[in-house]
Every structure is written in C-alpha cells, then in structure tokens.
Design an enzyme around this catalytic site. Structure first.
Site, PDB file in Angstrom:
ATOM      1  N   ASP A 347       0.717  -1.175  -0.010  1.00 17.70           N
ATOM      2  CA  ASP A 347      -0.212   0.054  -0.015  1.00 17.70           C
ATOM      3  C   ASP A 347       0.758   1.195  -0.165  1.00 17.70           C
ATOM      4  O   ASP A 347       2.053   1.167   0.599  1.00 17.70           O
ATOM      5  CB  ASP A 347      -0.964  -0.037   1.200  1.00 17.70           C
ATOM      6  N   ILE A 348       0.706   2.437  -0.869  1.00 21.99           N
ATOM      7  CA  ILE A 348       1.421   3.365  -0.833  1.00 21.99           C
ATOM      8  C   ILE A 348       1.013   4.105   0.175  1.00 21.99           C
ATOM      9  O   ILE A 348       0.026   4.572   0.508  1.00 21.99           O
ATOM     10  CB  ILE A 348       1.330   4.200  -2.199  1.00 21.99           C
ATOM     11  N   GLU A 390      -4.862   2.115  -4.215  1.00 27.49           N
ATOM     12  CA  GLU A 390      -3.408   2.405  -4.077  1.00 27.49           C
ATOM     13  C   GLU A 390      -2.718   1.125  -3.209  1.00 27.49           C
ATOM     14  O   GLU A 390      -1.932   1.037  -3.000  1.00 27.49           O
ATOM     15  CB  GLU A 390      -3.144   3.409  -3.185  1.00 27.49           C
TER      16      GLU A 390
END
Length: 473
Positions: A347-348, A390
């Site tokens: 996950d960003i 994301e």
C-alpha cells in the site's frame, strides 16, 4: 500469320492431289494421304485444323477413321465426303462429330466455303472450350478461397491461422512452399508465424523491414510477382546472395489492415510444368490474403477485449477480478502438490496527501511508477495485480514466507529510492507491505485476510515497513 493445316484422306490419288494443289494456292498447308494407316500416323504426330476424310477407304471404313480421329484430336474440324452418298451415312457422320458432309463430284468453290466456315466454327468452339476450362479452373480456386474463409472464421490462434492460410495458398497456386510472416512492431522485423512445406528449423528466422524480398514488400506495401528472379533487376543481388529455390518464380504479397501492412505471405516453387506463377495465382492469393486479414483483426480484437477484461486500465496490471481467479488456481495447486505459496500486499503510504497536494493526475503517475517498480522486482511467474485504489497484491508460487519477505523488501527499497518530481518539488514515495504464507486447510478468503492483517501491522508500526503475518499475534 500461321497457316491453317489440312489433312486430305482419299484413295483417289488424282483427286487428292488436285484438292491439295488448289488448297495450297488458297494459303493452306496441306498433307494428302491415300490410306487410313498413314492418316492414323499423321493425326497422332501433329495437329490439323481440318481433316477431310473419304468414307470408303481400301484398308478401313471412313467412320472408323473418323471415330479414331475425333478421339485423338477433338479440336480438329472434320469434313466427310464420298461418291456413294446416302442419308444414313450422312446422319451417322454428323452424329459422330463431323462438321459437314460432301458428295462427289463436288464444286471446289463450295468446298472452299465449307472449309473456311468449318475453320471459323472450330476456332469459336476451341475458344469457348478454353474459356470454359479457364472459368472452371477459376471457379475451383474461388471455391478454395471460400472454403478457407469459412474455416478461418473459427480460428482463434494466429499460429494456427498462419498454418491454415499457407496450406490453402499452396492449393490455390499449385506450389510447394509458403510462409506467413507477421510484423513485430517493437523490433521492426518480420517473424514467421506459420508455414507449409518449409523445414521447421527455418521458422525461427527474422527479417528486418526493408531487407530482402519479404522485407521490401512489407516496406513498400506492394504485391510482388516475379517470373524470373535471375533477370529481375530489383532482385539480382538477392538471387546471388540469398537462398535458392526450385523455381525462379515466386509471389510475395503484403497483408494490409486499414492500409497498414501487418504481414507478408510468400509462395515459392511452382509445381506446374511452366514453373512460373501467373497473374491469376496472384489474384486469388490476394483474395485469400483478405480473408486472412479479416480473421487476424478478429483474433486481435478478441485478444484485446480479453486483455481489457482482466487488466487495470491505468497501470496495465491485472485487475481485482483476475487476481481472485488466479489465486483460486494457485491455492488449489499448492494444496494438491504441497508446494509453498505466499502473498505480498503493498500500500502506498500517505497516498491521499499526494492527491490532495498535487492533484489526481500526479496521483495517477505515482500509481504507475510504483506499479513499474514492483514489476521490475518480481519474476515472470509471479502475478502482480492492482488490488484496490493504492493497494497491490503479488502472488508468489513456489515461494515460502522467507523468500516472499526478501522480495517485499526489494520492492520497498526500490520504491523509496525512486524520487518523483511534483511541480518542481522532489518528493519520495514509500510503501508498506504485508507478507503471508499459505498453509494447508486455509481458505482463499482467510489467506487474503492474513496478508491484509500483516499490511495493517506495517501501517501501525510507522509505515515504510514490511511485516510478516503472525498467527499468534
């Protein structure tokens, strides 16, 4: 102008010679004989436009000679004459195939008219026969093209299509070898996708656009019919340096889709006695090429639709739907063969702040950049998906949790070391990740839940971290 030839068969030598001299004066080439056995030999050895046969000969009946001659030379005009005329003999001669029947003594001027009309009629019949044979031949070729189109409409593989097209190309052109090459746009090369009559070891050959004959056709977009490569000034060099074929004639034609060349079809080694390909061959091969292009477009459209159905349009990665399908498959495989299987979920970090500060277009650029970094650090057998907004999920077959952690750390470092320029501001992007390993008896849903919990732990522990799923915790 070639003289028309006449054969006179009459046991009356005086009459035969008189007719011969008269007809020679009229411009004919004349042979006069007095016996049937000699006439047999003449008919066998050469073609006569007209044969004048006496019904009464010393060594055979004229009808026997007529029947033999018609069978041996059906394109000759036959005229019967005799001094003992009867209606029955006249009808019999005409039924057998004679053009006309003349009784002795006859008027020489009348004979000249009969001969001239007979030649004209026979020429017309011969011309019609040639036209009929040509139409029959073209009909068969057209039927082959139609049959090929019907079969191609059910083909879903370019390789299978190429093999079928080349097989039908050989049928149409009566040739021995054919290949179908498709353009590899990235390499700017022609690649053989299928063939008939060509050694399999030659099928790996690639050819630059513009090089040699097929490359020239691909570049120019023009069909090429060469009747003798030795004398064709465009390809003399290729003939001395390139591969040799049984015949010096060949056809190479482009396959065009919306006026853009997508491939080239090559046909060599004509099997007919002349060894030369014809305009007719090219015409029907071009029709076959149109059928091939139509199906190539269908195959590519289906491939594109299939690709779009399983692909995320922004990043080009597999989408959420395909991810679950592939994970189902890998879980079943791991259970059956007792192979290790691991998941990485990434996950960003602070992705919402990137969108808020720099806009959604820059946010999309971050997603694509991270997707590329992940892709560069995994194997071809690994499956990378965009799982959510994301979030990314990596399926790692035959990989235990230790190997998966190593890969996840490589990805994390790679992303963090790639600075992005946002409106003249350098920013770094970071990712957090969770890793989980499949164990026997675990459902797919629980497996995903494990890796999701590991990712949540990485977020809770300060981000820019990789955490392993710990069942005890």
């Amino acid at each position: 102008m070639i003289k028309k030839s006449i054969l006179i068969v009459d046991d009356d030598k005086t009459l035969a010679n008189a007719m011969k001299l008269t007809l020679i004066e009229e411009g004919y080439e004349v042979v006069a004989v007095n016996r049937a056995d000699v006439a047999f030999k003449e008919i066998k050895n050469r073609f006569f436009d007209v044969a004048m046969l006496d019904l009464m000969l010393p060594d055979t009946k004229g009808m026997s000679l007529l029947n033999f001659c018609i069978e041996e030379s059906p394109q000759t005009c036959f005229i019967m004459f005799t001094g003992n005329a009867s209606i029955s003999s006249a009808v019999e001669s005409l039924k057998a195939g004679a053009y006309d029947y003349i009784t002795k003594p006859f008027d020489i001027d009348h004979l000249k008219i009969v001969i001239r009309r007979g030649i004209e009629k026979q020429a017309l019949l011969n011309s019609n026969q040639i036209l009929f044979e040509r139409l029959e031949k073209e009909k068969k070729k057209l039927e082959i093209v139609i049959e090929a189109g019907r079969i191609l409409s059910n083909i879903n593989s370019l390789e299978e299509l190429a093999d079928i097209v080349t097989a039908y190309a050989l049928k149409i052109s009566d040739a021995e070898k054919a290949s179908l090459m498709m353009i590899d746009d990235e390499a700017d090369e022609l690649v053989i996708r299928g063939s008939s009559g060509i050694d399999k070891e030659k099928l790996t050959q690639r050819m630059k656009i513009g090089k040699f004959i097929a490359g020239w056709v691909a570049q120019q977009g023009e069909a090429l019919l060469v009747k003798d490569i030795e004398t064709d000034p465009r390809f003399k060099f290729y003939y001395t340096k390139g591969p040799r074929y049984k015949s010096k004639s060949f056809i190479s034609l482009p396959l065009k889709s919306d006026n853009q060349v997508i491939g080239v079809m090559n046909i060599t080694d004509k099997l007919a006695e002349s060894d030369i390909f014809t305009d007719e061959d090219l015409r029907y091969l071009t029709l076959l090429g149109h059928e091939a292009v139509a199906q190539i477009k269908n195959i590519r459209l289906r491939e594109k639709l299939s690709y779009l159905a399983i692909t995320d349009s922004l990043t080009g990665l597999f989408n959420h739907r395909y991810c679950h399908e592939q994970l189902d498959f890998e879980v079943k495989r791991a259970q059956r063969y007792r192979h290790p299987l691991s998941l990485i979920m990434l996950d960003i970090d602070h992705f919402k702040s990137y969108n808020d500060r720099f806009g959604h277009l820059e946010g999309d650029r971050v997603l694509k950049q991270v997707a590329m970094a992940i892709k560069q650090n995994i194997r071809q057998v690994d499956v990378l998906c965009r799982y959510g907004g994301e979030e990314f999920l990596v399926i790692l077959p035959d990989t235990d949790i230790g190997g998966a952690k190593f890969v996840a750390e490589k990805i994390r470092k790679s992303v963090s070391q790639t600075p992005l320029l946002f409106k003249e501001e350098k920013e770094k992007v970071f990712v957090s990740g969770g890793v989980a390993e499949f164990r026997d008896g675990l459902s797919k849903t629980d497996f995903i839940s494990h890796v999701d919990k590991a990712l949540y732990q990485a977020k809770e522990n300060g981000r820019d971290k990789i955490c392993l799923f710990n069942e005890k915790k």
